[in-house]
Design an enzyme around this catalytic site. Structure first.
Site: not given
Ligand code: NAP
Length: 528
Positions: A256, A297
Site C-alpha cells: 500500500e 495516503c
Molecule cells: P516510509 O518512510 O516508506 O516508511 C514506512 C515504513 O517502512 C516505516 O515503518 C519504516 O520504518 C519502514 N521502513 C523503511 N525502510 C525500511 C526497510 N529498509 N526495511 C524495513 N522497513 C522499512 O513511509 P512513511 O514516511 O512512514 O509514510 C508516509 C508514506 O506512506 C506516504 O508516501 C503515504 O502515501 C504512504 N501511505 C500509504 C498508505 C496506503 O494505505 N496506501 C497509508 C498510509 C501511508 P521507520 O519509520 O523505522 O523508518
C-alpha cells in the site's frame, strides 16, 4: 524520557543502544526513543510459527472474532490516552487522532462481526462448485485455508493505530500470527495501542508481537508461507521489492504505497454556492487537503476542474482554506496540527518547490508559525493551493506526492475521457473522486478512469448528506490501488482476510468435497 520496548517471544525487550528519537512536532521536544537492538528476529518468527499460529488455527472464525472484539474493547478503554499521545507524538488534533484511533477500533469491531457471521468453521468455501466429469463423482470447489506462516506488518507513520488494527484484524481473522512494526516517528501511539491489547490478555501467546525500531534481519528470514504487508512510500516499497530473499522465497508481499489522488468536478455541476454537489465537492476537497495536515495516503493532491470554472473554484477553495487555524493541537482553537517530523517538513518544502516549477502558488506554500506554539518552532505548514495552466502537461504535479496540506488545481476540457487522461498521468491512485449528477458522464468516466484507481467515490446531490469524504478507507470497501499506489488489496470485507490465506482447488467426489469445504460448519438452527 520513555524508551519504547519491543514485545517479542512473550516478554518486553528494551534495547540499550541504537535509538531513534521521537519528537513532539509542535514543540520539537524529544519525548521518547525507540530501538530494536538485541532482538533475536529468528526467535520472533519461531515464536509466532510455533505458538501463535497453531493456537489461532485451532480456533474457528467465530472464536477469532471474539479475539478481535476483545482487541477493539482494549483500544476503546485506552482511547483518551491514545488521543493525548496522538496530539503530542503525531501533532494530531483530537478529531484527527480520533480518525486514527476510533478508525482502528471500528475496523477491529467490523472484522469481529464478520468472523462471527462466518460461524464455527475453519475452512472458507469460495464461489460455486463445478462438476468436472460426466457425473458428480468428480467435482471441484475453491477453498481457503490459513497460511502456516507469519504476517509481518510494516506501517506508515500517519496511521499508528488504524494501520496496526486494519492489518492485524485481517491476519488474525485468517488465523495467522502478527509481527507488527510501526513507523518509528509515531511509534509511541502504536506501542501504547499494542500494550493495551497485550495487557488485556485477549490473544493467545505468540499471536501478536511488536518491533519498536528497525527490522534487523527479519525480512531476510521470511519464507513461502509468510506474508509481508507493507504500507509506506513508493520508494521504500521499491527497496523492499528488490530484496533478494523475499523474491527467492516467493513471500507474499502486499504493498500500500503513495498516491496522487484526484478530485474531479463534473461539467454539469454549477460552481455556485448552494448547489449541493458543489458544496460537497468544496467540503470534501478542503477536508481531504487538511485532515491530518494532509498526511493521508488518500488525501486529494490534484483537483480537476472544467477550464471555464477554474476561477470560481479557486476563489471558493482559497476562502475556505484561509479559515484553517494551524497550530499546536493542545490549543482547542486549532483545526490543523503540524507535520509529523522535521523530515516531513523538509520534504513538503522541497515538494512545493518542485510543484512550483510548473504551477503557480495561489495560497500558502511555506512553513509557518503555529498558534499556541513558540515562534520559529514546530513543523507547521500553511494550507497550500497551486494552479497549473495546463492540466495535461505532465510534470511534478503528477509525479511528486507532497505529504502535507497541498493540492494543485488543474483545468481540463470537461469531457470524461479528458479528465480520465489527466488522472491517469498519476500512474495509479488509491482513490479518485468524481462530483456530478449526470449518470452518462459518470459512466463514461468510470469506463475511462476505473482501471487507474482502487476506489471511485462519486459525490452527488443524493450522496451529499451521507458521504463521509473520499479519504475514509472503510473496512467494507477495498483499500489499495494499481500502479504507483502499490498494486495491493486490503480491507474490502473478506478480500482483506484472504491475503493471509491460501486458495486451493479442492477436487474429488461432490459429497466429500462439500463436506471438507464446509469443515466444522455451524449446524443451522432447528426449524421452529
Ligand atoms: P516510509 O518512510 O516508506 O516508511 C514506512 C515504513 O517502512 C516505516 O515503518 C519504516 O520504518 C519502514 N521502513 C523503511 N525502510 C525500511 C526497510 N529498509 N526495511 C524495513 N522497513 C522499512 O513511509 P512513511 O514516511 O512512514 O509514510 C508516509 C508514506 O506512506 C506516504 O508516501 C503515504 O502515501 C504512504 N501511505 C500509504 C498508505 C496506503 O494505505 N496506501 C497509508 C498510509 C501511508 P521507520 O519509520 O523505522 O523508518
Amino acid at each position: 524520557m520513555e524508551t519504547l520496548r519491543s514485545y517479542v517471544c512473550g516478554r518486553w525487550h528494551e534495547a540499550d543502544r541504537g535509538f531513534s528519537a521521537l519528537v513532539n512536532p509542535s514543540t520539537e521536544e524529544e519525548i521518547a526513543r525507540a530501538g530494536s537492538d538485541g532482538v533475536d528476529f529468528g526467535a520472533v518468527l519461531e515464536h509466532a510459527r510455533g505458538r501463535g499460529g497453531p493456537a489461532l488455527r485451532a480456533l474457528t472464525f467465530a472464536q477469532r472474532g471474539e479475539l478481535l472484539k476483545g482487541m477493539a474493547k482494549a483500544l476503546r478503554a485506552q482511547r483518551d490516552e491514545l488521543l493525548a499521545l496522538s496530539r503530542s507524538n503525531n501533532g494530531a488534533t483530537t478529531p484527527d487522532g480520533s480518525f486514527d484511533v476510533d478508525g482502528g477500533g471500528g475496523t477491529l469491531a467490523y472484522y469481529a462481526a464478520l468472523c462471527r457471521g462466518l460461524g464455527e468453521r475453519t475452512v472458507l468455501a469460495e464461489g460455486e462448485g463445478a462438476q468436472l466429469a460426466r457425473t458428480e463423482g468428480f467435482w471441484a470447489q475453491h477453498v481457503l485455508v490459513p497460511r502456516r506462516g507469519v504476517a509481518v506488518c510494516i506501517n506508515a507513520f500517519n496511521f499508528p493505530v488504524w494501520g496496526f488494527a486494519e492489518k492485524a484484524a485481517c491476519a488474525l481473522a485468517a488465523g495467522v500470527p502478527v509481527v507488527v512494526k510501526p513507523a518509528t516517528a509515531t511509534a509511541l501511539v502504536a506501542a501504547r495501542a499494542v500494550e493495551a491489547v497485550i495487557a488485556a490478555g485477549v490473544l493467545p501467546e505468540g499471536a501478536l508481537q511488536m518491533i519498536a525500531g528497525g527490522t534487523g534481519d527479519l525480512l531476510d528470514r521470511l519464507g513461502p508461507q509468510d506474508v509481508l504487508a507493507f504500507t509506506g512510500s513508493a520508494s521504500t516499497a521499491l527497496t523492499l521489492r528488490r530484496r533478494t530473499q523475499l523474491g527467492a522465497a516467493a513471500t507474499r508481499f502486499n504493498v500500500e504505497a503513495d498516491s496522487l489522488n484526484a478530485a474531479v468536478l463534473g461539467p454539469d455541476v454549477a460552481a455556485a454556492a448552494g448547489d449541493p454537489t458543489f458544496d460537497l465537492f468544496l467540503r470534501d476537497v478542503v477536508r481531504e487537503m487538511t485532515q491530518k495536515t494532509g498526511q493521508k495516503c488518500t488525501a486529494v493532491r490534484r483537483v480537476l476542474v472544467p477550464a471555464e470554472r477554474l476561477g470560481a473554484v479557486r476563489d471558493a477553495l482559497a476562502e475556505r482554506l484561509g479559515a484553517v487555524v494551524t497550530g499546536n493541537p493542545e490549543d482547542p482553537e486549532v483545526t490543523m496540527g503540524p507535520l509529523a517530523s522535521a523530515a516531513q517538513l523538509a520534504d513538503a518544502e522541497a515538494g512545493v518547490a518542485a510543484l512550483a516549477a510548473s504551477a503557480r502558488i495561489v495560497l500558502g506554500g511555506a512553513c509557518c508559525d503555529g498558534r499556541g506554539g513558540e515562534p520559529g518552532r514546530g513543523y507547521f505548514f500553511s494550507p497550500t493551493l497551486l494552479e497549473a495552466a495546463d492540466g495535461g502537461a505532465g510534470g511534478a504535479v503528477h509525479e511528486r506526492e507532497v505529504f502535507g496540506p497541498v493540492a494543485t488545481l488543474l483545468p481540463y476540457d470537461g469531457s470524461a475521457e479528458g479528465a480520465a487522461a489527466v488522472v491517469a498521468l498519476g500512474g495509479g491512485t488509491l482513490v479518485t473522486s468524481a462530483y456530478g449528477d449526470d449518470p452518462r458522464w459518470l459512466g463514461a468516466f468510470l469506463a475511462a478512469a476505473g482501471p487507474t484507481t482502487g476506489r471511485l467515490y462519486v459525490g452527488s446531490r443524493a450522496a451529499a448528506g451521507e458521504a463521509p469524504g473520499s479519504g475514509v478507507a472503510l473496512p467494507q470497501a477495498l483499500h489499495g490501488g494499481p500502479g504507483r499506489a502499490g498494486g495491493g488489496e486490503e480491507l474490502g470485507g473478506l478480500r482483506g482476510v484472504t491475503l493471509y490465506m491460501q486458495r486451493l482447488a479442492l477436487q474429488g467426489s461432490r459429497p466429500l468435497v462439500e463436506e471438507l469445504a464446509g469443515a466444522g460448519r455451524e449446524e443451522p438452527p432447528p426449524a421452529s
